[in-house]
Design a protein around this motif. Structure first.
Motif, PDB file in Angstrom:
ATOM      1  N   GLY A  59      11.749 -20.779 -16.573  1.00  0.00           N
ATOM      2  CA  GLY A  59      12.172 -21.474 -15.407  1.00  0.00           C
ATOM      3  C   GLY A  59      11.132 -21.602 -14.177  1.00  0.00           C
TER       4      GLY A  59
ATOM      5  N   ARG B 186      24.788 -23.106 -17.526  1.00  0.00           N
ATOM      6  CA  ARG B 186      23.930 -23.145 -16.176  1.00  0.00           C
ATOM      7  C   ARG B 186      25.191 -22.841 -15.264  1.00  0.00           C
ATOM      8  NH1 ARG B 186      21.663 -29.484 -15.750  1.00  0.00           N
ATOM      9  NH2 ARG B 186      23.772 -30.249 -15.359  1.00  0.00           N
TER      10      ARG B 186
ATOM     11  N   THR C  93      19.417 -28.343 -10.944  1.00  0.00           N
ATOM     12  CA  THR C  93      19.098 -27.010 -10.065  1.00  0.00           C
ATOM     13  C   THR C  93      20.313 -26.427 -10.399  1.00  0.00           C
ATOM     14  OG1 THR C  93      17.659 -27.797  -8.517  1.00  0.00           O
ATOM     15  CG2 THR C  93      18.752 -26.046  -8.013  1.00  0.00           C
TER      16      THR C  93
ATOM     17  N   VAL D  69      20.887 -21.665 -12.103  1.00  0.00           N
ATOM     18  CA  VAL D  69      20.249 -20.610 -12.983  1.00  0.00           C
ATOM     19  C   VAL D  69      20.816 -20.947 -14.352  1.00  0.00           C
ATOM     20  CG1 VAL D  69      20.486 -17.979 -13.404  1.00  0.00           C
ATOM     21  CG2 VAL D  69      20.757 -18.941 -11.099  1.00  0.00           C
ATOM     22  N   TYR D  70      19.934 -20.878 -15.399  1.00  0.00           N
ATOM     23  CA  TYR D  70      20.339 -21.204 -16.750  1.00  0.00           C
ATOM     24  C   TYR D  70      20.121 -19.764 -17.583  1.00  0.00           C
ATOM     25  CZ  TYR D  70      19.538 -25.974 -16.014  1.00  0.00           C
ATOM     26  OH  TYR D  70      19.618 -27.433 -15.594  1.00  0.00           O
TER      27      TYR D  70
ATOM     28  N   THR E 112      17.656 -17.416 -15.713  1.00  0.00           N
ATOM     29  CA  THR E 112      16.327 -18.030 -14.953  1.00  0.00           C
ATOM     30  C   THR E 112      16.631 -19.232 -14.289  1.00  0.00           C
ATOM     31  OG1 THR E 112      14.307 -18.483 -15.935  1.00  0.00           O
ATOM     32  CG2 THR E 112      15.879 -19.382 -17.299  1.00  0.00           C
ATOM     33  N   GLN E 113      15.907 -19.125 -13.036  1.00  0.00           N
ATOM     34  CA  GLN E 113      16.358 -20.119 -12.104  1.00  0.00           C
ATOM     35  C   GLN E 113      15.281 -21.332 -12.446  1.00  0.00           C
ATOM     36  OE1 GLN E 113      18.119 -19.998  -9.084  1.00  0.00           O
ATOM     37  NE2 GLN E 113      17.766 -22.381  -8.978  1.00  0.00           N
TER      38      GLN E 113
ATOM     39  N   THR F 183      14.909 -24.854 -10.418  1.00  0.00           N
ATOM     40  CA  THR F 183      14.864 -25.652  -9.090  1.00  0.00           C
ATOM     41  C   THR F 183      14.074 -26.913  -9.272  1.00  0.00           C
ATOM     42  OG1 THR F 183      15.027 -23.634  -8.002  1.00  0.00           O
ATOM     43  CG2 THR F 183      14.776 -25.593  -6.573  1.00  0.00           C
TER      44      THR F 183
END
Length: 115
Positions: A9, A38, A90, A92-93, A109-110, A112
């Motif tokens: 990420g 997500r 955007t 968190v996955y 994992t973020q 953006t």
């Protein structure tokens, strides 16, 4: 104990690309689907890609044509190639894995995407 660990990420500009990876370890029995969800701020978790053990992949309408999921059954890994990213991607996955007993989740994992 089953553990899923994501990586890849980060921050990217709109139109850019990122690749997420997830590796699963531990005692899994009869793995079936793997894939990605997500969750954006203030929204419910939503499915992004579901990959069957045979490799058939289904995608959310919002990511079709831009995201590609893949998995390696021998290594218990699942990846998500994300292209043409948009600010609305955007979130968190989270990677996940189904076996015969339950669903396991990674820690997230973020991702953006800036406009």
């Amino acid at each position: 104990q089953v553990q899923l660990v994501e990586s890849g990420g980060g921050l990217v500009q709109a139109g850019g690309s990122l690749r997420l990876s997830c590796v699963a370890s531990g005692s899994m029995v009869g793995i079936t689907n793997m894939g990605w969800y997500r969750q954006a701020p203030g929204k419910q978790r939503e499915v992004v890609a579901v990959i069957s053990y045979g490799g058939t992949t289904n995608y959310a309408e919002s990511v079709k044509g831009r995201f590609t999921g893949s998995r390696d059954n021998a290594k218990n890994t699942v990846d998500l190639e994300m292209n043409s990213l948009k600010p609305e991607d955007t979130a968190v996955y989270y990677c996940y894995l189904n076996d015969v007993y339950r669903t396991y989740w990674g820690q997230g994992t973020q991702v953006t995407v800036s406009s």
